[in-house]
Design a protein around this motif. Structure first.
Motif, PDB file in Angstrom:
ATOM      1  N   ASN A 153       0.847  -1.194   0.000  1.00  0.00           N
ATOM      2  CA  ASN A 153       0.000   0.000   0.000  1.00  0.00           C
ATOM      3  C   ASN A 153       0.886   1.249   0.000  1.00  0.00           C
ATOM      4  O   ASN A 153       1.047   1.917   1.016  1.00  0.00           O
ATOM      5  N   PRO A 154       1.488   1.583  -1.156  1.00  0.00           N
ATOM      6  CA  PRO A 154       2.381   2.748  -1.206  1.00  0.00           C
ATOM      7  C   PRO A 154       1.623   4.033  -0.930  1.00  0.00           C
ATOM      8  O   PRO A 154       0.429   4.144  -1.245  1.00  0.00           O
ATOM      9  N   PRO A 155       2.270   5.011  -0.309  1.00  0.00           N
ATOM     10  CA  PRO A 155       1.577   6.258   0.021  1.00  0.00           C
ATOM     11  C   PRO A 155       1.154   7.029  -1.218  1.00  0.00           C
ATOM     12  O   PRO A 155       1.941   7.209  -2.150  1.00  0.00           O
ATOM     13  N   LYS A 156      -0.098   7.466  -1.214  1.00  0.00           N
ATOM     14  CA  LYS A 156      -0.621   8.263  -2.326  1.00  0.00           C
ATOM     15  C   LYS A 156      -0.524   9.762  -2.046  1.00  0.00           C
ATOM     16  O   LYS A 156      -0.507  10.572  -2.970  1.00  0.00           O
ATOM     17  N   SER A 157      -0.456  10.113  -0.783  1.00  0.00           N
ATOM     18  CA  SER A 157      -0.349  11.521  -0.406  1.00  0.00           C
ATOM     19  C   SER A 157       0.781  11.670   0.605  1.00  0.00           C
ATOM     20  O   SER A 157       0.850  10.920   1.577  1.00  0.00           O
ATOM     21  N   VAL A 158       1.667  12.623   0.360  1.00  0.00           N
ATOM     22  CA  VAL A 158       2.811  12.846   1.243  1.00  0.00           C
ATOM     23  C   VAL A 158       2.911  14.329   1.559  1.00  0.00           C
ATOM     24  O   VAL A 158       2.635  15.186   0.723  1.00  0.00           O
ATOM     25  N   LEU A 159       3.308  14.607   2.780  1.00  0.00           N
ATOM     26  CA  LEU A 159       3.527  15.972   3.244  1.00  0.00           C
ATOM     27  C   LEU A 159       5.023  16.204   3.384  1.00  0.00           C
ATOM     28  O   LEU A 159       5.721  15.427   4.026  1.00  0.00           O
ATOM     29  N   VAL A 160       5.508  17.278   2.770  1.00  0.00           N
ATOM     30  CA  VAL A 160       6.925  17.638   2.852  1.00  0.00           C
ATOM     31  C   VAL A 160       7.061  18.761   3.880  1.00  0.00           C
ATOM     32  O   VAL A 160       6.482  19.833   3.717  1.00  0.00           O
ATOM     33  N   THR A 161       7.823  18.501   4.919  1.00  0.00           N
ATOM     34  CA  THR A 161       8.016  19.497   5.965  1.00  0.00           C
ATOM     35  C   THR A 161       9.449  19.431   6.462  1.00  0.00           C
ATOM     36  O   THR A 161      10.254  18.603   6.015  1.00  0.00           O
ATOM     37  N   MET A 205      -3.534  13.821   8.143  1.00  0.00           N
ATOM     38  CA  MET A 205      -4.467  13.778   7.020  1.00  0.00           C
ATOM     39  C   MET A 205      -3.856  13.156   5.772  1.00  0.00           C
ATOM     40  O   MET A 205      -4.532  13.046   4.752  1.00  0.00           O
ATOM     41  N   VAL A 206      -2.561  12.782   5.845  1.00  0.00           N
ATOM     42  CA  VAL A 206      -1.890  12.225   4.680  1.00  0.00           C
ATOM     43  C   VAL A 206      -1.373  10.832   5.006  1.00  0.00           C
ATOM     44  O   VAL A 206      -1.365  10.398   6.163  1.00  0.00           O
ATOM     45  N   ASP A 207      -0.918  10.140   3.958  1.00  0.00           N
ATOM     46  CA  ASP A 207      -0.410   8.783   4.145  1.00  0.00           C
ATOM     47  C   ASP A 207       0.979   8.755   4.760  1.00  0.00           C
ATOM     48  O   ASP A 207       1.357   7.777   5.405  1.00  0.00           O
ATOM     49  N   GLY A 208       1.749   9.799   4.542  1.00  0.00           N
ATOM     50  CA  GLY A 208       3.102   9.817   5.080  1.00  0.00           C
ATOM     51  C   GLY A 208       3.702  11.207   5.061  1.00  0.00           C
ATOM     52  O   GLY A 208       3.196  12.117   4.401  1.00  0.00           O
ATOM     53  N   VAL A 209       4.799  11.355   5.807  1.00  0.00           N
ATOM     54  CA  VAL A 209       5.488  12.641   5.932  1.00  0.00           C
ATOM     55  C   VAL A 209       6.940  12.461   5.512  1.00  0.00           C
ATOM     56  O   VAL A 209       7.595  11.485   5.898  1.00  0.00           O
ATOM     57  N   ILE A 210       7.434  13.412   4.725  1.00  0.00           N
ATOM     58  CA  ILE A 210       8.849  13.457   4.357  1.00  0.00           C
ATOM     59  C   ILE A 210       9.481  14.608   5.123  1.00  0.00           C
ATOM     60  O   ILE A 210       8.994  15.741   5.063  1.00  0.00           O
ATOM     61  N   PHE A 211      10.565  14.319   5.807  1.00  0.00           N
ATOM     62  CA  PHE A 211      11.225  15.332   6.635  1.00  0.00           C
ATOM     63  C   PHE A 211      12.494  15.791   5.938  1.00  0.00           C
ATOM     64  O   PHE A 211      13.403  14.998   5.681  1.00  0.00           O
ATOM     65  N   ALA A 212      12.572  17.081   5.610  1.00  0.00           N
ATOM     66  CA  ALA A 212      13.728  17.650   4.925  1.00  0.00           C
ATOM     67  C   ALA A 212      14.752  18.143   5.938  1.00  0.00           C
ATOM     68  O   ALA A 212      14.414  18.839   6.893  1.00  0.00           O
ATOM     69  N   VAL A 213      15.999  17.780   5.724  1.00  0.00           N
ATOM     70  CA  VAL A 213      17.114  18.179   6.593  1.00  0.00           C
ATOM     71  C   VAL A 213      18.198  18.786   5.719  1.00  0.00           C
ATOM     72  O   VAL A 213      18.658  18.145   4.771  1.00  0.00           O
ATOM     73  N   THR A 214      18.621  20.001   6.014  1.00  0.00           N
ATOM     74  CA  THR A 214      19.636  20.670   5.219  1.00  0.00           C
ATOM     75  C   THR A 214      21.024  20.249   5.674  1.00  0.00           C
ATOM     76  O   THR A 214      21.332  20.280   6.865  1.00  0.00           O
ATOM     77  N   ALA A 215      21.849  19.855   4.720  1.00  0.00           N
ATOM     78  CA  ALA A 215      23.208  19.426   5.032  1.00  0.00           C
ATOM     79  C   ALA A 215      24.023  20.586   5.590  1.00  0.00           C
ATOM     80  O   ALA A 215      23.995  21.696   5.057  1.00  0.00           O
ATOM     81  N   GLU A 216      24.732  20.306   6.691  1.00  0.00           N
ATOM     82  CA  GLU A 216      25.638  21.258   7.337  1.00  0.00           C
ATOM     83  C   GLU A 216      24.928  22.533   7.782  1.00  0.00           C
ATOM     84  O   GLU A 216      25.544  23.594   7.883  1.00  0.00           O
ATOM     85  N   SER A 217      23.630  22.452   8.025  1.00  0.00           N
ATOM     86  CA  SER A 217      22.883  23.628   8.471  1.00  0.00           C
ATOM     87  C   SER A 217      21.898  23.279   9.588  1.00  0.00           C
ATOM     88  O   SER A 217      21.863  23.950  10.616  1.00  0.00           O
ATOM     89  N   HIS A 253       2.048  13.382  17.572  1.00  0.00           N
ATOM     90  CA  HIS A 253       0.745  13.580  16.930  1.00  0.00           C
ATOM     91  C   HIS A 253       0.408  12.424  15.987  1.00  0.00           C
ATOM     92  O   HIS A 253      -0.419  12.570  15.084  1.00  0.00           O
ATOM     93  N   ASN A 254       1.093  11.279  16.204  1.00  0.00           N
ATOM     94  CA  ASN A 254       0.817  10.042  15.460  1.00  0.00           C
ATOM     95  C   ASN A 254       1.045  10.208  13.959  1.00  0.00           C
ATOM     96  O   ASN A 254       0.327   9.616  13.140  1.00  0.00           O
ATOM     97  N   ALA A 255       2.023  11.006  13.584  1.00  0.00           N
ATOM     98  CA  ALA A 255       2.349  11.178  12.175  1.00  0.00           C
ATOM     99  C   ALA A 255       3.181  10.002  11.685  1.00  0.00           C
ATOM    100  O   ALA A 255       4.018   9.469  12.413  1.00  0.00           O
ATOM    101  N   ASN A 256       2.932   9.605  10.451  1.00  0.00           N
ATOM    102  CA  ASN A 256       3.691   8.527   9.827  1.00  0.00           C
ATOM    103  C   ASN A 256       4.863   9.139   9.068  1.00  0.00           C
ATOM    104  O   ASN A 256       4.762   9.470   7.890  1.00  0.00           O
ATOM    105  N   VAL A 257       5.974   9.314   9.775  1.00  0.00           N
ATOM    106  CA  VAL A 257       7.168   9.891   9.143  1.00  0.00           C
ATOM    107  C   VAL A 257       7.875   8.774   8.382  1.00  0.00           C
ATOM    108  O   VAL A 257       8.538   7.913   8.975  1.00  0.00           O
ATOM    109  N   ILE A 258       7.722   8.785   7.070  1.00  0.00           N
ATOM    110  CA  ILE A 258       8.276   7.703   6.247  1.00  0.00           C
ATOM    111  C   ILE A 258       9.792   7.737   6.233  1.00  0.00           C
ATOM    112  O   ILE A 258      10.462   6.706   6.331  1.00  0.00           O
ATOM    113  N   GLY A 259      10.360   8.923   6.102  1.00  0.00           N
ATOM    114  CA  GLY A 259      11.813   9.038   6.039  1.00  0.00           C
ATOM    115  C   GLY A 259      12.236  10.480   5.901  1.00  0.00           C
ATOM    116  O   GLY A 259      11.421  11.397   5.921  1.00  0.00           O
ATOM    117  N   ALA A 260      13.533  10.653   5.770  1.00  0.00           N
ATOM    118  CA  ALA A 260      14.105  11.989   5.673  1.00  0.00           C
ATOM    119  C   ALA A 260      14.886  12.125   4.371  1.00  0.00           C
ATOM    120  O   ALA A 260      15.308  11.139   3.766  1.00  0.00           O
TER     121      ALA A 260
END
Length: 337
Positions: free
Chosen positions: A134-142, A267-279, A295-302
Motif C-alpha cells: 500500500n504505497p503512500p498516495k499523499s505525502v507531506l513535505v516538511t 491527514m496524509v499517508d506519510g510525511v517526508i522530513f527535509a534536513v539541510t546538510a551542514e545547516s 501527533h501520530n504522524a507517519n514519518v516515512i523518512g528523511a
C-alpha cells in the motif's frame, strides 16, 4: 720669595706629570682582528619557517578536531539514520548558483535527466517501496525550520510523480507561500480561497503545468491558517482530491515555528522530513520529529537537502556519485534552496 715658591710648585707639578707619562702603560692588547661575517647570525630564517609551519599544522589539526566536535549538524545520510532513527530516502544535491543555470525548483521540469532529477527519482522510488502493498498516495513535505528546501523538494517530487500518474501539488503553507512566484503562476486564487468560499468553481484554483500535473497554490493569505487547515471543509476537500488524483504532494510549513504540519500530518499517508546538510542542527531536528510522532504522524523518512557530494566524499568515497552522472565536483558551487 713669592716668585720662588711659585717656581718650585711649577717644577714639582711638571715632574709629576712627566713621571706619570713615562711609567703609565696600557693593559689592552690586540688578540685578533675583527672580520665581517658572510651571513647574519640572527634570525635563522629557515629554522623559523620550519618551526612556524609545524606549529601552524598542529594548531590547524587541533582546531579542526574542536570544530568537528562542536559541529552538531547533519553532514551525511548516515548521521540522519543514527540521530533521527529514520530511513534516508535520498539527497538533493546543491545547484550551481549562476544566472545561466536552471533554478533548483525547476530542475526536473527543465532537465529530467540531470543529477538533481535522478536524485528526486531515487526519493520517489523510496517512497513507493516504503510500503509495497500500500504505497503512500499523499505525502507531506516538511522540515524543522524554514529555508530547508521543502518547496524545492515538493515541486520536483510532484513533477517526478506526474510521470507515473495524475498528480497534484498542493501548497498548504498558508503563512509564507512561495510556489506561485517560483512557477510563475499568475492566478491569485488558491487553497485559502476554496476554504473561505471566495470562488464557486473549484477549477479556478487549479493550474495545469502539464497533462498529469496540477498545482493549487496558497492563493489569498488567510488570517487564521491553522483554523482553515483543521476545519472539516479542508478534510472534505482532501477527500475529493484523493478521488481525482493518483498522487498528492503537499508542500507544508515548518514544524517547530507553527503547529500546522502536525495537523496536516494526520491527514496524509506519510510525511517526508527535509534536513539541510551542514545547516540543520541535530537537536532541532530531533525536537521536530518528536513533535510529529507525538501527533501520530507517519514519518516515512528523511531527505538530506542541499548536499554537496564533493564535501560528503570527505566522509567516505561511497558518498560521491558525480562520476556516475558524468559530472565533477565543483568547490565553488553555491547552495540554492
Amino acid at each position: 720669595e713669592n716668585n720662588r715658591r711659585i717656581y718650585e710648585n711649577f717644577q714639582l707639578s711638571l715632574m709629576e706629570v712627566t713621571g706619570n707619562t713615562q711609567f703609565t702603560a696600557s693593559n689592552v692588547h690586540i688578540v685578533d682582528r675583527a672580520i665581517v661575517p658572510a651571513a647574519p647570525f640572527k634570525p635563522n630564517i629557515k629554522a623559523l619557517i620550519l618551526v612556524t609551519t609545524l606549529l601552524g599544522f598542529i594548531l590547524a589539526v587541533v582546531l579542526a578536531f574542536i570544530r568537528e566536535a562542536l559541529d552538531n549538524t547533519f553532514k551525511t545520510p548516515d548521521t540522519i539514520e543514527q540521530k533521527l532513527k529514520l530511513s534516508v530516502l535520498g539527497i538533493t544535491p546543491v545547484v550551481k548558483n549562476k544566472k545561466t543555470s536552471i533554478s533548483p525548483e525547476k530542475q526536473y521540469i527543465e532537465d529530467p535527466r540531470s543529477t538533481f532529477a535522478e536524485s528526486v527519482n531515487t526519493i520517489r522510488t523510496g517512497l513507493l517501496f516504503s510500503n509495497i502493498d500500500n504505497p503512500p498516495k499523499s505525502v507531506l513535505v516538511t522540515s524543522a525550520t524554514g529555508s530547508e528546501g521543502k518547496s524545492t523538494l515538493a515541486i520536483n517530487l510532484a513533477v517526478a510523480y506526474s510521470v507515473l500518474g495524475k498528480t497534484l501539488l498542493l501548497e498548504v503553507d498558508l503563512r509564507k507561500p512561495s510556489i506561485a512566484d517560483t512557477l510563475n503562476i499568475t492566478t491569485n486564487v488558491g487553497l485559502s480561497d476554496l476554504l473561505i468560499g471566495n470562488i464557486e468553481n473549484k477549477q479556478e484554483a487549479v493550474n495545469l503545468l502539464n497533462n498529469n500535473l496540477s498545482v493549487i497554490t496558497c492563493g489569498t493569505q488567510a488570517c487564521s491558517p491553522l483554523e482553515l487547515l483543521s476545519s472539516q471543509k479542508f478534510a472534505n476537500l482532501l477527500t475529493q482530491l484523493y478521488k481525482k488524483f493518483d498522487y498528492i504532494v503537499l508542500s507544508g510549513p515548518p514544524t517547530l515555528p507553527v503547529s500546522d504540519s502536525c495537523i496536516l500530518a494526520n491527514m496524509v499517508d506519510g510525511v517526508i522530513f527535509a534536513v539541510t546538510a551542514e545547516s540543520t542542527r541535530i537537536k532541532v531536528a530531533q525536537e521536530a520529529i518528536s513533535r510529529l510522532q507525538k501527533h501520530n504522524a507517519n514519518v516515512i523518512g528523511a531527505v538530506l537537502t542541499l548536499a554537496a557530494p564533493s564535501k560528503m566524499s570527505d566522509y567516505g568515497d561511497h558518498y560521491y556519485f558525480g562520476e556516475y552522472y558524468g559530472t565533477k565536483p565543483d568547490k565553488n558551487a553555491g547552495a540554492a534552496e
